[in-house]
Design a protein around this motif. Structure first.
Motif, PDB file in Angstrom:
ATOM      1  N   LYS A   1       6.254 -14.040  -4.561  1.00 12.34           N
ATOM      2  CA  LYS A   1       5.654 -13.067  -5.476  1.00 12.34           C
ATOM      3  C   LYS A   1       6.250 -11.703  -5.178  1.00 12.34           C
ATOM      4  O   LYS A   1       6.340 -11.286  -4.031  1.00 12.34           O
ATOM      5  N   LEU A   2       6.628 -10.994  -6.255  1.00 11.01           N
ATOM      6  CA  LEU A   2       7.327  -9.728  -6.064  1.00 11.01           C
ATOM      7  C   LEU A   2       6.369  -8.572  -5.957  1.00 11.01           C
ATOM      8  O   LEU A   2       5.358  -8.534  -6.647  1.00 11.01           O
ATOM      9  N   GLN A   3       6.659  -7.683  -5.068  1.00  8.96           N
ATOM     10  CA  GLN A   3       5.972  -6.395  -5.093  1.00  8.96           C
ATOM     11  C   GLN A   3       6.969  -5.340  -4.656  1.00  8.96           C
ATOM     12  O   GLN A   3       7.044  -4.996  -3.483  1.00  8.96           O
ATOM     13  N   SER A   4       7.738  -4.889  -5.616  1.00  9.78           N
ATOM     14  CA  SER A   4       8.755  -3.887  -5.251  1.00  9.78           C
ATOM     15  C   SER A   4       8.270  -2.498  -5.559  1.00  9.78           C
ATOM     16  O   SER A   4       7.401  -2.278  -6.404  1.00  9.78           O
ATOM     17  N   GLU A   5       8.832  -1.623  -4.848  1.00  4.23           N
ATOM     18  CA  GLU A   5       8.545  -0.210  -5.076  1.00  4.23           C
ATOM     19  C   GLU A   5       9.881   0.505  -5.142  1.00  4.23           C
ATOM     20  O   GLU A   5      10.707   0.380  -4.242  1.00  4.23           O
ATOM     21  N   THR A   6      10.098   1.199  -6.232  1.00  3.82           N
ATOM     22  CA  THR A   6      11.391   1.879  -6.376  1.00  3.82           C
ATOM     23  C   THR A   6      11.159   3.364  -6.465  1.00  3.82           C
ATOM     24  O   THR A   6      10.237   3.815  -7.166  1.00  3.82           O
ATOM     25  N   SER A   7      11.979   4.106  -5.811  1.00  2.00           N
ATOM     26  CA  SER A   7      11.814   5.556  -5.968  1.00  2.00           C
ATOM     27  C   SER A   7      12.788   6.044  -7.016  1.00  2.00           C
ATOM     28  O   SER A   7      13.937   5.609  -7.077  1.00  2.00           O
ATOM     29  N   VAL A   8      12.251   6.874  -7.865  1.00  2.00           N
ATOM     30  CA  VAL A   8      13.071   7.407  -8.944  1.00  2.00           C
ATOM     31  C   VAL A   8      13.190   8.917  -8.770  1.00  2.00           C
ATOM     32  O   VAL A   8      12.409   9.539  -8.091  1.00  2.00           O
TER      33      VAL A   8
END
Lengths: 131, 525
Positions: B518-525
């Motif tokens: 299961k994915l739980q990504s966090e991306t900084s923009v």
């Protein structure tokens, strides 16, 4: 915020305009997002409804453009520059926020405290901004 | 003492040889006719030889003995010649149970043996009679006859062995009515053999038939037919009831112990026999001393109100009114007996556990006092302390003393003292010592009430009565209820059919088992 499948989403939103900051080659906004259609909604600490697959702000770098513009941690992003963000994958969301040609992103974000604030200020009846 | 009883007699499985059934059927028909007239409802007795001696005494508990003297009226005019009621019933039962059944059990077997032997010897007689009577005029018969002789011999041997294996067994139960399949087969065998003899007499003996090969073929066909009848017997008596079709729920009326059993297609009496054989293994022994609520709880209810009748002489019309008034008043009173019952139960439980702990400790300690004497130790042990070598009996008696008191108290607490005499405990101890058992293994017999079979002596038979609303040779059906009655309790049996199973299929490709994180990504923009 109410999420009924098939029904239009009704929420009280706030408009936030963030000017991108140039850092070397990149244009950064100064916050991190989490969530998306392809992610596991149960892990989201900010959402009320644990089946909500929307895009949430998970971290704000202090002093960055987002912080200056008034974005807060835990906000759910409903629109970016007119593009819908409630039914997008994580990668699509990232792309919409980091378009190189745009300097400014205009977000519609929602949070719980907005509804409370509107309720208090307007009494029983309060306007809803429909998406 | 035994409250339960096993029974011995004929079981449906141990049919005698096919021939015996016929004779038993004849006898049974006569007997059942006479008996049926005397029994009004359709309750027939499964009789056994035996001893019901202790049954009359078995239900007397200790408290009943205490009150007996006070509450019964004294019978005046007893002389030394009179016998008490119990003795009378005991004598009657002895007369009833002993004599006819001994004969009945073994007579059938003997008669069956005779008919079986007759059927077995018939082919040999068919072969031998022409040779004896008119040997000179017989056609010579070469190789085909010899082939037939060999096959005949082996078939007879197989017949003999399989009859011995299947049918010649000591009977384990007596059924109230004759066993339908067995009688059918007996009649079949008898008719068969009789008709063969008839034809033989008319076609061979009278005209003095000279074609010997034909006669041998005739005898061989008889043996074939006997083998097929035996196959039929095997299927009807041994195989048909093996596939489960019904579920029987058995509840003991006295204390509610219940079990479920799966049986196949049987008649009621055969199912009863099968059930009782399992009863002795599965059901814990019936202990009447464990049943009653303590008197202190029950008696408080009844002594609440007394109703006096003032001034009226005939109180017959008032009696029902009185009892109703009492019941209503008792119901209105606040009832705390459940509280007392609960605390009483808890107290008894605690006492039992305490005594059990003492018993376990005492037994463990007692077992440490002895150990097995190894022969090669003889030289090692010093001559100064010669150890006394005991046999198991003496060893058991030696270590019984320290644990005797704890054992007695525990048995009293669990009300088992009537099942275990001191002698039996020492015997069991001796047995355990001989087989190197640990204290826990020794105690297993006393800590939980075992199956009834453990408490029986097998020298006597047991009597049960089958009570049923339908004839006991009827096949089992859904919703039937019948009872198996002993003197002080009964087993109530309910029949339900097993559900029909409709089994489907689903094929799972072993390659289809795939997983993703299961994915739980966090991306900084």
């Amino acid at each position: 915020m109410s999420v009924n499948p098939g029904q239009p989403v009704v929420a009280v939103v706030q408009r936030i305009e963030i000017k991108k900051l140039r850092q070397g080659e990149n244009l950064i906004l100064g916050f991190s997002i989490g969530g998306g259609m392809d992610q596991d909604p149960g892990q989201n600490p900010f959402s009320e409804d644990k089946t909500d697959k929307g895009i949430y702000v998970t971290r704000i770098s202090p002093g960055g453009p987002a912080d200056v513009a008034g974005l807060m941690m835990g906000d759910k992003i409903m629109q970016v520059n007119g593009w819908d963000m409630t039914m997008v994958t994580h990668d699509q969301a990232r792309k919409r926020l980091t378009k190189k040609k745009e300097d400014v992103v205009r977000l519609l974000v929602t949070r719980k405290s907005l509804e409370e604030a509107v309720k208090q200020s307007m009494g029983k009846k309060y306007p809803c901004y429909k998406q | 003492m035994d409250n339960e009883s096993t029974y011995s007699g004929y079981s449906y499985k141990s049919s005698h040889s096919r021939s015996s059934r016929k004779h038993r059927e004849r006898r049974d028909r006569h007997r059942s006719k006479s008996r049926d007239s005397s029994i009004r409802d359709k309750s027939v007795t499964i009789q056994t030889p035996g001893e019901p001696l202790l049954d009359a005494e078995s239900t007397r508990g200790d408290d009943r003995d205490d009150n007996w003297g006070e509450t019964t009226t004294v019978v005046t005019g007893t002389s030394v010649d009179s016998i008490s009621q119990e003795d009378l019933t005991r004598v009657c039962k002895d007369l009833e149970d002993s004599a006819p059944l001994e004969c009945r059990r073994y007579l059938g077997l003997a008669l069956g043996g005779i008919l079986g032997l007759f059927a077995f010897l018939t082919p040999l007689a068919f072969l031998a009679l022409p040779q004896l009577l008119w040997r000179d005029s017989l056609d010579p018969c070469g190789t085909p006859c010899e082939g037939l002789y060999i096959s005949l011999a082996f078939k007879l041997l197989i017949l003999l062995i399989s009859t011995w294996a299947l049918f010649l067994r000591p009977p384990r139960a007596t059924l109230p009515r004759f066993f339908v399949y067995r009688c059918l087969l007996l009649v079949l065998v008898f008719l068969f053999v009789a008709s063969y003899w008839l034809f033989y007499g008319v076609r061979v003996l009278e005209p003095r038939e000279t074609d010997y090969r034909g006669i041998v073929g005739y005898a061989a066909s008889l043996v074939d037919a006997l083998l097929f009848i035996q196959y039929l017997a095997l299927v009807l008596l041994e195989v048909r009831h093996l596939r489960p079709a019904f579920c029987l729920k058995v509840v003991r009326s006295a204390d509610g112990a219940s079990r479920f059993y799966n049986v196949g297609h049987l008649s009621i009496q055969r199912a009863a026999v099968w059930l009782l054989q399992n009863y002795y293994r599965d059901f814990p022994v019936y202990n009447p001393a464990l049943l009653n609520l303590p008197k202190s709880i029950l008696s408080k209810k009844t002594s609440a109100f007394k109703i006096y009748n003032l001034g009226e002489e005939n109180s017959t019309s008032n009696s029902t009114g009185q009892s109703r008034a009492m019941i209503a008043a008792a119901a209105r009173r606040r009832d705390n007996s459940h509280n007392e019952y609960y605390y009483e139960e808890a107290e008894v439980e605690r006492r039992i556990r305490k005594r059990k702990a003492r018993l376990v400790v005492a037994v463990e300690e007692a077992f440490t006092h002895i150990k097995r004497h190894q022969d090669d130790e003889g030289t090692a042990s010093s001559p100064k302390h010669p150890r006394e070598v005991m046999d198991p009996r003496e060893a058991a008696q030696a270590i019984f003393a320290p644990m005797a008191r704890a054992m007695q108290k525990y048995l009293r607490a669990t009300r088992q003292q009537s099942y275990h005499s001191m002698e039996s405990i020492i015997n069991h101890l001796q047995f355990c010592i001989t087989h190197n058992m640990t204290p826990k293994a020794f105690l297993e017999r006393y800590l939980s009430p075992g199956p009834t079979l453990q408490y029986l002596d097998n020298s006597r038979g047991r009597q049960w009565t089958l009570v049923s609303e339908e004839p006991v040779t009827a096949a089992l059906r859904q919703g039937q209820v019948f009872c198996l009655r002993r003197l002080d309790f009964s087993l109530v049996v309910t029949v339900t059919p097993l559900p029909f199973l409709s089994l489907g299929e689903e094929f799972v490709d072993p390659k289809s088992h795939k997983f993703v994180m299961k994915l739980q990504s966090e991306t900084s923009v």
